[in-house]
Design a protein around this motif. Structure first.
Motif, short mmCIF file in Angstrom:
data_model
loop_
_atom_site.label_atom_id
_atom_site.label_comp_id
_atom_site.label_asym_id
_atom_site.label_seq_id
_atom_site.Cartn_x
_atom_site.Cartn_y
_atom_site.Cartn_z
N GLY A 3 0.82 -1.20 0.00
CA GLY A 3 0.00 0.00 0.00
C GLY A 3 0.85 1.25 0.00
O GLY A 3 0.60 2.20 -0.75
N SER A 4 1.88 1.26 0.83
CA SER A 4 2.77 2.41 0.90
C SER A 4 3.54 2.59 -0.39
O SER A 4 3.77 3.71 -0.85
CB SER A 4 3.76 2.24 2.06
N PHE A 5 3.96 1.46 -0.99
CA PHE A 5 4.68 1.52 -2.26
C PHE A 5 3.79 2.14 -3.34
O PHE A 5 4.25 2.95 -4.15
CB PHE A 5 5.11 0.10 -2.67
N ARG A 6 2.50 1.79 -3.28
CA ARG A 6 1.54 2.34 -4.25
C ARG A 6 1.40 3.86 -4.04
O ARG A 6 1.33 4.61 -5.01
CB ARG A 6 0.19 1.64 -4.08
N ILE A 7 1.33 4.28 -2.77
CA ILE A 7 1.26 5.73 -2.50
C ILE A 7 2.49 6.42 -3.07
O ILE A 7 2.40 7.48 -3.70
CB ILE A 7 1.14 6.00 -0.97
N GLY A 8 3.66 5.81 -2.87
CA GLY A 8 4.90 6.36 -3.40
C GLY A 8 4.85 6.50 -4.92
O GLY A 8 5.21 7.54 -5.47
N GLN A 9 4.35 5.46 -5.58
CA GLN A 9 4.24 5.48 -7.05
C GLN A 9 3.29 6.57 -7.52
O GLN A 9 3.59 7.34 -8.42
CB GLN A 9 3.72 4.14 -7.56
N LEU A 10 2.10 6.62 -6.87
CA LEU A 10 1.09 7.63 -7.26
C LEU A 10 1.61 9.04 -7.04
O LEU A 10 1.38 9.94 -7.86
CB LEU A 10 -0.21 7.41 -6.47
N ALA B 73 12.30 4.85 1.48
CA ALA B 73 13.29 4.45 2.49
C ALA B 73 12.63 4.42 3.88
O ALA B 73 12.83 3.47 4.66
CB ALA B 73 14.46 5.42 2.48
N GLU B 74 11.85 5.47 4.18
CA GLU B 74 11.20 5.53 5.49
C GLU B 74 10.19 4.38 5.64
O GLU B 74 10.11 3.73 6.68
CB GLU B 74 10.49 6.87 5.66
N THR B 75 9.42 4.15 4.56
CA THR B 75 8.43 3.07 4.59
C THR B 75 9.11 1.71 4.80
O THR B 75 8.64 0.89 5.60
CB THR B 75 7.63 3.05 3.26
N ALA B 76 10.22 1.51 4.10
CA ALA B 76 10.96 0.24 4.26
C ALA B 76 11.43 0.08 5.70
O ALA B 76 11.33 -1.01 6.28
CB ALA B 76 12.15 0.23 3.30
N MET B 77 11.90 1.19 6.31
CA MET B 77 12.38 1.12 7.70
C MET B 77 11.23 0.81 8.65
O MET B 77 11.39 0.04 9.62
CB MET B 77 13.04 2.45 8.06
N GLU B 78 10.06 1.40 8.37
CA GLU B 78 8.87 1.14 9.21
C GLU B 78 8.47 -0.33 9.15
O GLU B 78 7.85 -0.85 10.08
CB GLU B 78 7.70 2.01 8.77
#
Lengths: 66, 184
Positions: A3-10, B73-78
């Protein structure tokens, strides 16, 4: 993570599109004042999602999950 | 029960206090950058100056992309994914250095001097911003060294979040500087 990766992409797409829109507005709109107004709106349209999604401003009034 | 009540309140939550302190720092920095923007408009009005437009667009895309890699990077760390976090921080450092290189090239090829009104504003604004970019790169390098040494974890990574928030702030400043200098 997905989900976070998708937010990053968007967000990457959103910011890229708005940056190119900035550039196009600057090329296409001849009137100084109108260009100023559009560019100001576009700048806030980029800054607000960065503050919300990337800087997690809402965590200021919703502390803390970890 | 009492402990749960007090820890939920921001004033008794160390992490919330650190985050609020960092935001206060951002607001105080915003005053500085806001004054620089208003100086530009006071001196030059709303007319476009001759600058390398494609270079401006290129370095802006580089910087907003670096915000995305910093967020990853922050998300990966979380999520406790240290290796991914390290690679995203390396990418962010690379993009930050590329941005600084672009600003350096713009300085070297500028068609105006620092003695003109716009030149004064341009070199001051880009100089102050680039110094923030370079301090951000320095902090990211420190973070990288600490991560390679095994510091920080899924549950304890405030320094990672703090430095990355600073990086996003520097990006937001450029989101306003770019049209102010290049496009208006």
């Amino acid at each position: 993570m997905k989900g976070s990766f998708r937010i990053g992409q968007l967000m990457a797409v959103d910011l890229g599109v708005l940056t190119i829109l900035d550039y196009t507005i600057s090329k296409e709109i001849g009137d100084h004042q109108l260009r100023f107004v559009f560019l100001t709106i576009a700048a806030f349209a980029e800054a607000i999602p960065i503050a919300y999604y990337f800087m997690h401003i809402s965590r200021l009034w919703r502390p803390e999950e970890h | 029960m009492a402990a749960a009540t007090t820890s939920a309140h921001p004033a008794h939550n160390p992490l919330a206090m650190k985050r609020a302190g960092l935001w206060l720092f951002f607001f105080s920095e915003s005053v500085l950058f806001g004054l620089l923007i208003s100086t530009r408009f006071f001196l030059e009005g709303i007319q476009k100056e001759h600058l390398n437009q494609l270079l401006g667009l290129g370095i802006t895309i580089v910087l907003v992309t670096s915000s995305t890699t910093a967020y990853m990077a922050e998300t990966a760390m979380e999520r406790g994914r240290r290796r991914s976090a390290i690679w995203f921080i390396v990418a962010t450092i690379g993009l930050g250095l590329l941005f600084a290189l672009g600003v350096g090239f713009e300085w070297a090829t500028a068609e105006f001097s620092r003695h003109e009104a716009f030149g004064t504003v341009f070199f001051t604004m880009t100089g102050v911003h680039a110094s923030h970019v370079m301090s951000g790169v320095g902090l990211l390098v420190l973070l990288l060294v600490q991560l390679l040494r095994g510091r920080f974890s899924k549950s304890d990574h405030w320094p990672v979040s703090g430095v990355i928030m600073y990086w996003h702030f520097v990006d937001i400043v450029w989101v306003f500087f770019y049209p102010t200098l290049y496009l208006v």
